[in-house]
Write an enzyme that holds these catalytic residues in place. Structure first.
Site, PDB file in Angstrom:
ATOM      1  N   PRO A  10       0.830  -1.199   0.000  1.00 59.97           N
ATOM      2  CA  PRO A  10       0.000   0.000   0.000  1.00 59.97           C
ATOM      3  C   PRO A  10       0.873   1.261   0.000  1.00 59.97           C
ATOM      4  O   PRO A  10       1.847   1.334   0.774  1.00 59.97           O
ATOM      5  CB  PRO A  10      -0.805  -0.108   1.306  1.00 59.97           C
ATOM      6  N   GLY A  46       4.158   3.666   5.047  1.00 57.61           N
ATOM      7  CA  GLY A  46       5.332   3.347   5.858  1.00 57.61           C
ATOM      8  C   GLY A  46       5.935   1.999   5.517  1.00 57.61           C
ATOM      9  O   GLY A  46       6.855   1.533   6.196  1.00 57.61           O
ATOM     10  N   LEU A  47       5.424   1.353   4.464  1.00 56.00           N
ATOM     11  CA  LEU A  47       5.896   0.000   4.145  1.00 56.00           C
ATOM     12  C   LEU A  47       6.878  -0.038   2.967  1.00 56.00           C
ATOM     13  O   LEU A  47       7.131  -1.100   2.393  1.00 56.00           O
ATOM     14  CB  LEU A  47       4.705  -0.935   3.885  1.00 56.00           C
ATOM     15  N   GLY A  48       7.390   1.112   2.602  1.00 57.39           N
ATOM     16  CA  GLY A  48       8.476   1.136   1.606  1.00 57.39           C
ATOM     17  C   GLY A  48       8.025   1.045   0.170  1.00 57.39           C
ATOM     18  O   GLY A  48       8.815   0.667  -0.706  1.00 57.39           O
ATOM     19  N   SER A  49       6.764   1.413  -0.091  1.00 57.46           N
ATOM     20  CA  SER A  49       6.241   1.282  -1.454  1.00 57.46           C
ATOM     21  C   SER A  49       7.075   2.067  -2.469  1.00 57.46           C
ATOM     22  O   SER A  49       7.417   1.557  -3.541  1.00 57.46           O
ATOM     23  CB  SER A  49       4.781   1.746  -1.449  1.00 57.46           C
ATOM     24  N   SER A  50       7.423   3.314  -2.157  1.00 57.20           N
ATOM     25  CA  SER A  50       8.136   4.138  -3.151  1.00 57.20           C
ATOM     26  C   SER A  50       9.500   3.531  -3.464  1.00 57.20           C
ATOM     27  O   SER A  50       9.888   3.414  -4.637  1.00 57.20           O
ATOM     28  CB  SER A  50       8.288   5.581  -2.656  1.00 57.20           C
ATOM     29  N   ALA A  51      10.215   3.101  -2.448  1.00 59.37           N
ATOM     30  CA  ALA A  51      11.554   2.521  -2.689  1.00 59.37           C
ATOM     31  C   ALA A  51      11.432   1.220  -3.467  1.00 59.37           C
ATOM     32  O   ALA A  51      12.220   0.947  -4.385  1.00 59.37           O
ATOM     33  CB  ALA A  51      12.266   2.282  -1.353  1.00 59.37           C
ATOM     34  N   ALA A  52      10.423   0.410  -3.137  1.00 61.58           N
ATOM     35  CA  ALA A  52      10.286  -0.889  -3.811  1.00 61.58           C
ATOM     36  C   ALA A  52       9.936  -0.697  -5.285  1.00 61.58           C
ATOM     37  O   ALA A  52      10.479  -1.387  -6.159  1.00 61.58           O
ATOM     38  CB  ALA A  52       9.221  -1.730  -3.111  1.00 61.58           C
ATOM     39  N   ASP A  82      15.594   2.622   3.467  1.00 58.12           N
ATOM     40  CA  ASP A  82      14.525   1.973   2.695  1.00 58.12           C
ATOM     41  C   ASP A  82      15.080   1.318   1.432  1.00 58.12           C
ATOM     42  O   ASP A  82      14.782   0.149   1.142  1.00 58.12           O
ATOM     43  CB  ASP A  82      13.430   2.984   2.321  1.00 58.12           C
TER      44      ASP A  82
HETATM   45  C1  MEV Z   1      11.140   5.913   6.434  1.00 58.10           C
HETATM   46  O1  MEV Z   1      10.844   4.558   6.137  1.00 58.10           O
HETATM   47  C2  MEV Z   1      12.134   5.996   7.540  1.00 58.10           C
HETATM   48  C3  MEV Z   1      12.522   7.412   7.950  1.00 58.10           C
HETATM   49  O2  MEV Z   1      13.507   7.276   8.975  1.00 58.10           O
HETATM   50  C4  MEV Z   1      13.065   8.213   6.811  1.00 58.10           C
HETATM   51  C5  MEV Z   1      14.388   7.688   6.315  1.00 58.10           C
HETATM   52  O3  MEV Z   1      15.115   7.044   7.053  1.00 58.10           O
HETATM   53  O4  MEV Z   1      14.709   7.988   5.151  1.00 58.10           O
HETATM   54  C6  MEV Z   1      11.347   8.152   8.561  1.00 58.10           C
END
Ligand code: MEV
Length: 313
Positions: A101, A105-111, A152
């Protein structure tokens, strides 16, 4: 025509988000049940430079050329090809799907970026190492989050539990004894960029107090690393509770996340905290013995869904 495909998992941060941006260590693990997947296929009848992008989950159907110069997907392709070479790329179709999703906070953009970069480099016949893919993904992450720490991209590209500290070599984390984590969707969209910017403002206003919080989080993360590698994951609970208290002090929790944390602990969870940027997104809980009870308590407390993942090497 052969298709070039790649996928990248989602991630959770077990300890250390936000403090990691300021040089403290953090621990993150991949979540393999959540995946971003990219398929790149040549379009024989097309003209060079015609790169058709399809990303149904975000309702995006467009030629790459029509995306703004700073669009992350354009940046991901350009990261591989070089912006000046986009016109010379053989015509192709890029299909992007993801079960991670977004804004959670689950890393969607990086993945998504990592999978685009991996699939596209294969399509262009470039052999990139994981290190190179991670570095390019980091560059694209800057568009999303301004000042990412690099955790991430590291966890989603290497797809292993990591102990990450800016400026130090990446360490893979040996998991002494596998353990289960519940991941609860607060139902509120998170915004990592906004959360990171808010923490920066707070830090600029009071570096001493934020420094105390970051140092405290770093101490918890180091202790957590020892517990995980020595096979004592049940000892993580109180450290998670303390980490969540620090994140609340930083202002990146939300009433929904706090409520879910309380419900999980009341149901017998050993620990609970938000994971990722916060301000919404997901909460993680260490359920201990009572996995079903904690899952139900999270749902009763308003979680939109709850996923169980096993942290293993
Ligand atoms: C984001 O998944 C984690 C943060 O610490 C940002 C980052 O480390 O780039 C909030």
């Amino acid at each position: 025509m052969p298709a070039f495909s790649a996928s990248s998992p989602g991630k959770i941060i077990l300890f250390g988000e936000h403090a990691v941006v300021y040089g403290e260590p953090a621990l993150a693990v991949p979540v393999q049940t959540l995946q971003a997947r990219v398929i790149v296929q040549a379009v024989i009848s097309g003209t060079s430079g015609e790169i058709w992008i399809e990303a149904p989950e975000i309702d995006l159907y467009a030629f790459l050329d029509d995306l703004s110069g700073d669009h992350p997907l354009r940046a991901a392709v350009a990261a591989v090809a070089g912006e000046e070479n986009l016109d010379r790329i053989p015509a192709c179709r890029v299909q992007i799907t993801s079960t991670i999703p977004p804004s959670s906070g689950l890393g969607s953009s990086a993945a998504v970026s990592a999978a685009v970069i991996r699939a596209f480099s294969a399509f262009l016949g470039k052999r990139l190492s994981d290190r190179e893919i991670s570095d390019l993904t980091f560059e694209v992450e800057k568009i999303y989050h301004g000042t990412p720490s690099g955790i991430d991209n590291s966890v989603v590209v290497f797809q292993k539990p990591v102990y990450f500290q800016k400026g130090s070599p990446l360490q893979f984390l040996a998991i002494g004894s596998p353990f289960e984590i519940l991941i609860a969707d607060s139902g509120i969209a998170g915004d990592t960029g906004k959360a990171v910017a808010a923490v920066r403002d707070k830090w600029l206003a009071d570096q001493e107090d934020c420094g105390r919080i970051f140092t405290g989080i770093g101490r918890l993360t180091r202790k957590a690393k020892d517990l995980i590698t020595s096979g004592n994951p049940l000892g993580l609970g109180p450290l998670m509770v303390q980490n969540q208290a620090y994140l609340r002090e930083l202002g990146v929790s939300s009433p929904e996340l706090d409520r879910l944390a309380d419900r999980a602990l009341q149901a017998g969870a050993l620990g609970a905290k938000l994971s990722g940027g916060g301000l919404g997104g997901h909460l993680i809980a260490l359920p201990g013995e009572n996995v079903e009870g904690v899952r139900q308590a999270l749902l009763d407390g308003g979680a939109k869904s709850v996923l169980l993942t096993t942290v293993q090497g």
